[in-house]
Write a protein that holds these residues in place. Sequence first.
Motif, PDB file in Angstrom:
ATOM      1  N   PRO A  26      12.310  30.614   1.597  1.00 23.36           N
ATOM      2  CA  PRO A  26      11.765  29.619   1.068  1.00 23.36           C
ATOM      3  C   PRO A  26      10.273  29.415   1.607  1.00 23.36           C
ATOM      4  O   PRO A  26       9.928  30.133   2.661  1.00 23.36           O
ATOM      5  CB  PRO A  26      12.567  28.325   1.358  1.00 23.36           C
ATOM      6  N   GLN A  27       9.263  28.892   0.724  1.00 25.22           N
ATOM      7  CA  GLN A  27       8.157  28.439   1.325  1.00 25.22           C
ATOM      8  C   GLN A  27       8.390  27.092   1.952  1.00 25.22           C
ATOM      9  O   GLN A  27       9.048  26.182   1.545  1.00 25.22           O
ATOM     10  CB  GLN A  27       7.040  28.221   0.081  1.00 25.22           C
ATOM     11  N   ILE A  28       7.769  27.026   3.173  1.00 30.56           N
ATOM     12  CA  ILE A  28       7.900  25.769   3.884  1.00 30.56           C
ATOM     13  C   ILE A  28       6.667  24.915   4.118  1.00 30.56           C
ATOM     14  O   ILE A  28       5.634  25.221   4.153  1.00 30.56           O
ATOM     15  CB  ILE A  28       8.274  26.495   5.651  1.00 30.56           C
ATOM     16  N   ALA A  29       7.046  23.551   3.834  1.00 30.62           N
ATOM     17  CA  ALA A  29       5.910  22.611   3.482  1.00 30.62           C
ATOM     18  C   ALA A  29       5.971  21.516   4.662  1.00 30.62           C
ATOM     19  O   ALA A  29       7.160  20.805   4.614  1.00 30.62           O
ATOM     20  CB  ALA A  29       6.059  21.835   2.225  1.00 30.62           C
ATOM     21  N   MET A  30       5.004  21.542   5.361  1.00 32.84           N
ATOM     22  CA  MET A  30       5.120  20.721   6.447  1.00 32.84           C
ATOM     23  C   MET A  30       4.118  19.523   6.207  1.00 32.84           C
ATOM     24  O   MET A  30       2.797  19.487   5.943  1.00 32.84           O
ATOM     25  CB  MET A  30       4.760  21.238   8.065  1.00 32.84           C
ATOM     26  N   THR A  31       5.199  18.199   6.346  1.00 35.57           N
ATOM     27  CA  THR A  31       3.984  16.953   5.941  1.00 35.57           C
ATOM     28  C   THR A  31       3.246  16.379   7.472  1.00 35.57           C
ATOM     29  O   THR A  31       4.044  16.237   8.416  1.00 35.57           O
ATOM     30  CB  THR A  31       5.046  15.869   5.634  1.00 35.57           C
ATOM     31  N   VAL A  32       2.021  16.333   7.430  1.00 38.22           N
ATOM     32  CA  VAL A  32       1.448  15.876   8.574  1.00 38.22           C
ATOM     33  C   VAL A  32       0.509  14.719   8.047  1.00 38.22           C
ATOM     34  O   VAL A  32      -0.281  14.757   6.965  1.00 38.22           O
ATOM     35  CB  VAL A  32       0.343  16.925   8.892  1.00 38.22           C
ATOM     36  N   THR A  33       0.744  13.465   8.379  1.00 36.65           N
ATOM     37  CA  THR A  33       0.141  12.176   8.118  1.00 36.65           C
ATOM     38  C   THR A  33      -0.755  11.795   9.154  1.00 36.65           C
ATOM     39  O   THR A  33      -1.023  12.369  10.256  1.00 36.65           O
ATOM     40  CB  THR A  33       0.965  11.205   7.832  1.00 36.65           C
ATOM     41  N   ASP A  34      -1.727  10.652   8.869  1.00 34.09           N
ATOM     42  CA  ASP A  34      -2.811  10.422   9.765  1.00 34.09           C
ATOM     43  C   ASP A  34      -2.037   9.588  11.074  1.00 34.09           C
ATOM     44  O   ASP A  34      -2.487   9.756  12.011  1.00 34.09           O
ATOM     45  CB  ASP A  34      -3.423   8.963   9.061  1.00 34.09           C
ATOM     46  N   ALA A  35      -0.808   9.140  10.950  1.00 32.77           N
ATOM     47  CA  ALA A  35       0.042   8.747  11.953  1.00 32.77           C
ATOM     48  C   ALA A  35       0.409   9.661  13.002  1.00 32.77           C
ATOM     49  O   ALA A  35       0.665   9.641  14.331  1.00 32.77           O
ATOM     50  CB  ALA A  35       1.548   8.179  11.490  1.00 32.77           C
ATOM     51  N   ASP A  36       0.330  11.095  12.823  1.00 33.72           N
ATOM     52  CA  ASP A  36       0.435  12.262  13.408  1.00 33.72           C
ATOM     53  C   ASP A  36      -0.735  12.416  14.248  1.00 33.72           C
ATOM     54  O   ASP A  36      -0.858  13.147  15.150  1.00 33.72           O
ATOM     55  CB  ASP A  36       1.021  13.407  12.808  1.00 33.72           C
ATOM     56  N   ARG A  37      -1.711  11.852  14.229  1.00 28.29           N
ATOM     57  CA  ARG A  37      -3.088  12.338  14.709  1.00 28.29           C
ATOM     58  C   ARG A  37      -3.739  11.259  15.852  1.00 28.29           C
ATOM     59  O   ARG A  37      -3.412  10.066  15.579  1.00 28.29           O
ATOM     60  CB  ARG A  37      -4.048  12.484  13.425  1.00 28.29           C
ATOM     61  N   LYS A  38      -4.714  12.068  16.514  1.00 26.65           N
ATOM     62  CA  LYS A  38      -5.287  11.119  17.500  1.00 26.65           C
ATOM     63  C   LYS A  38      -6.672  11.409  17.486  1.00 26.65           C
ATOM     64  O   LYS A  38      -7.231  11.598  16.142  1.00 26.65           O
ATOM     65  CB  LYS A  38      -4.806  11.550  19.076  1.00 26.65           C
ATOM     66  N   ASP A  39      -7.498  11.352  18.162  1.00 31.86           N
ATOM     67  CA  ASP A  39      -8.947  11.273  18.062  1.00 31.86           C
ATOM     68  C   ASP A  39      -9.503  12.616  17.447  1.00 31.86           C
ATOM     69  O   ASP A  39      -8.878  13.745  17.772  1.00 31.86           O
ATOM     70  CB  ASP A  39      -9.752  11.314  19.452  1.00 31.86           C
ATOM     71  N   ARG A  40     -10.403  12.581  16.659  1.00 29.34           N
ATOM     72  CA  ARG A  40     -10.913  13.877  15.883  1.00 29.34           C
ATOM     73  C   ARG A  40     -10.157  14.506  15.038  1.00 29.34           C
ATOM     74  O   ARG A  40     -10.257  15.547  14.676  1.00 29.34           O
ATOM     75  CB  ARG A  40     -11.620  14.522  16.824  1.00 29.34           C
ATOM     76  N   GLY A  41      -8.878  13.508  14.905  1.00 33.10           N
ATOM     77  CA  GLY A  41      -7.746  14.174  13.636  1.00 33.10           C
ATOM     78  C   GLY A  41      -6.887  15.342  14.616  1.00 33.10           C
ATOM     79  O   GLY A  41      -6.022  16.017  13.610  1.00 33.10           O
ATOM     80  N   GLN A  42      -6.960  15.562  15.692  1.00 33.18           N
ATOM     81  CA  GLN A  42      -6.131  16.345  16.297  1.00 33.18           C
ATOM     82  C   GLN A  42      -4.720  15.990  16.389  1.00 33.18           C
ATOM     83  O   GLN A  42      -4.521  14.799  16.320  1.00 33.18           O
ATOM     84  CB  GLN A  42      -6.458  17.018  17.730  1.00 33.18           C
ATOM     85  N   LEU A  43      -3.752  16.824  16.622  1.00 37.35           N
ATOM     86  CA  LEU A  43      -2.305  16.333  16.350  1.00 37.35           C
ATOM     87  C   LEU A  43      -2.101  15.946  17.745  1.00 37.35           C
ATOM     88  O   LEU A  43      -2.189  16.314  18.939  1.00 37.35           O
ATOM     89  CB  LEU A  43      -1.377  17.380  16.061  1.00 37.35           C
ATOM     90  N   ALA A  44      -1.266  14.364  17.769  1.00 44.52           N
ATOM     91  CA  ALA A  44      -0.716  13.822  19.088  1.00 44.52           C
ATOM     92  C   ALA A  44       0.148  14.771  19.811  1.00 44.52           C
ATOM     93  O   ALA A  44       0.272  14.997  20.973  1.00 44.52           O
ATOM     94  CB  ALA A  44      -0.424  12.486  19.076  1.00 44.52           C
ATOM     95  N   ASP A  45       1.311  15.193  18.758  1.00 46.15           N
ATOM     96  CA  ASP A  45       2.532  16.091  19.366  1.00 46.15           C
ATOM     97  C   ASP A  45       2.843  17.008  18.435  1.00 46.15           C
ATOM     98  O   ASP A  45       3.681  16.742  17.636  1.00 46.15           O
ATOM     99  CB  ASP A  45       3.462  14.685  19.582  1.00 46.15           C
ATOM    100  N   PRO A  46       2.098  18.055  18.258  1.00 42.83           N
ATOM    101  CA  PRO A  46       2.556  19.009  17.153  1.00 42.83           C
ATOM    102  C   PRO A  46       4.070  19.384  17.496  1.00 42.83           C
ATOM    103  O   PRO A  46       4.732  20.000  16.482  1.00 42.83           O
ATOM    104  CB  PRO A  46       1.759  20.242  17.540  1.00 42.83           C
ATOM    105  N   CYS A  47       4.633  19.552  18.664  1.00 42.65           N
ATOM    106  CA  CYS A  47       6.010  19.716  18.661  1.00 42.65           C
ATOM    107  C   CYS A  47       6.870  18.849  18.114  1.00 42.65           C
ATOM    108  O   CYS A  47       7.845  19.462  17.286  1.00 42.65           O
ATOM    109  CB  CYS A  47       6.374  19.593  20.427  1.00 42.65           C
ATOM    110  N   GLN A  48       6.376  17.578  17.930  1.00 34.58           N
ATOM    111  CA  GLN A  48       7.271  16.408  17.004  1.00 34.58           C
ATOM    112  C   GLN A  48       7.318  17.002  15.677  1.00 34.58           C
ATOM    113  O   GLN A  48       8.075  16.897  14.836  1.00 34.58           O
ATOM    114  CB  GLN A  48       6.666  15.189  17.341  1.00 34.58           C
ATOM    115  N   ILE A  49       6.074  17.472  15.019  1.00 36.47           N
ATOM    116  CA  ILE A  49       5.854  17.887  13.851  1.00 36.47           C
ATOM    117  C   ILE A  49       6.790  19.033  13.321  1.00 36.47           C
ATOM    118  O   ILE A  49       7.693  19.158  12.254  1.00 36.47           O
ATOM    119  CB  ILE A  49       4.509  18.245  13.212  1.00 36.47           C
ATOM    120  N   VAL A  50       6.647  20.188  14.269  1.00 40.50           N
ATOM    121  CA  VAL A  50       7.569  21.274  14.170  1.00 40.50           C
ATOM    122  C   VAL A  50       8.980  20.973  14.131  1.00 40.50           C
ATOM    123  O   VAL A  50       9.943  21.439  13.350  1.00 40.50           O
ATOM    124  CB  VAL A  50       7.115  22.361  15.131  1.00 40.50           C
TER     125      VAL A  50
END
Length: 198
Positions: free
Chosen positions: A154-178
């Motif tokens: 399949p093609q995999i679609a990962m949802t990344v929202t503003d709640a996943d981000r900290k300063d400058r838009g970097q992910l606070a916890d990329p492990c959690q998203i994966v």
Amino acid sequence: MTATDPTMNPTTATVPVIGILVGSTRPTRVGRQLADQIAELARLRSEADITVVDLAEVALPFLDEPEMPSLGRYVHEHTRAWKRTIDGLDALIIVSPQYNGGYPAPLKNAIDFLYAEWSGKPILLVTYGYHGGVLAAEQLVPVLTRIKANVLEPQIAMTVTDADRKDRGQLADPCQIVERHRAPLEVGFAAIHAALGC
Ligand SMILES: Cc1cc2nc3c(=O)[nH]c(=O)nc-3n(C[C@H](O)[C@H](O)[C@H](O)COP(=O)(O)O)c2cc1C
């Protein structure tokens, strides 16, 4: 083509090489964070040699080859180096954001630089965005199919929202998203192994 050349050491098993291609190049991108985390998971789930290929580090200029890439007569060392990188991978996972309903220009440029190198290459698409970046995948599939890559399901679609981000838009916890996309990612890893026959 593979991490271990069996002709050099017949006692060592051949290990496929899977590249995780970072499709975004912005200085504050999250693509590298996600690719590194996907690589971590892939290393846990696969015996393949997993390597991250970052387009920001590859640093290709805009396509500047004088001849059609389909002729394979590359004159620039950066093109030959890019060819060696792609030739050295048995399969790819392209990690791409959605930009304005499509995928980033540096990724299209990197694809267009080569031609025969993509032929038959198993490619798993992992997109991300507020709604999973599915429009990026919708555009990548016909382009990669046109150059005869083996685009996997399949093609995999990962949802990344503003709640996943900290300063400058970097992910606070990329492990959690994966982790929250772990099930489809594992189906994708299995599809790569099936395509490689291992
Ligand atoms: C030029 C640009 C266009 C964007 N367009 C979309 C879009 O169409 N849909 C979406 O869900 N997010 C969109 N976004 C938000 C991105 O999904 C988000 O910024 C993501 O972090 C981009 O990936 P990157 O940080 O690896 O570059 C856009 C971001 C940028 C920079």
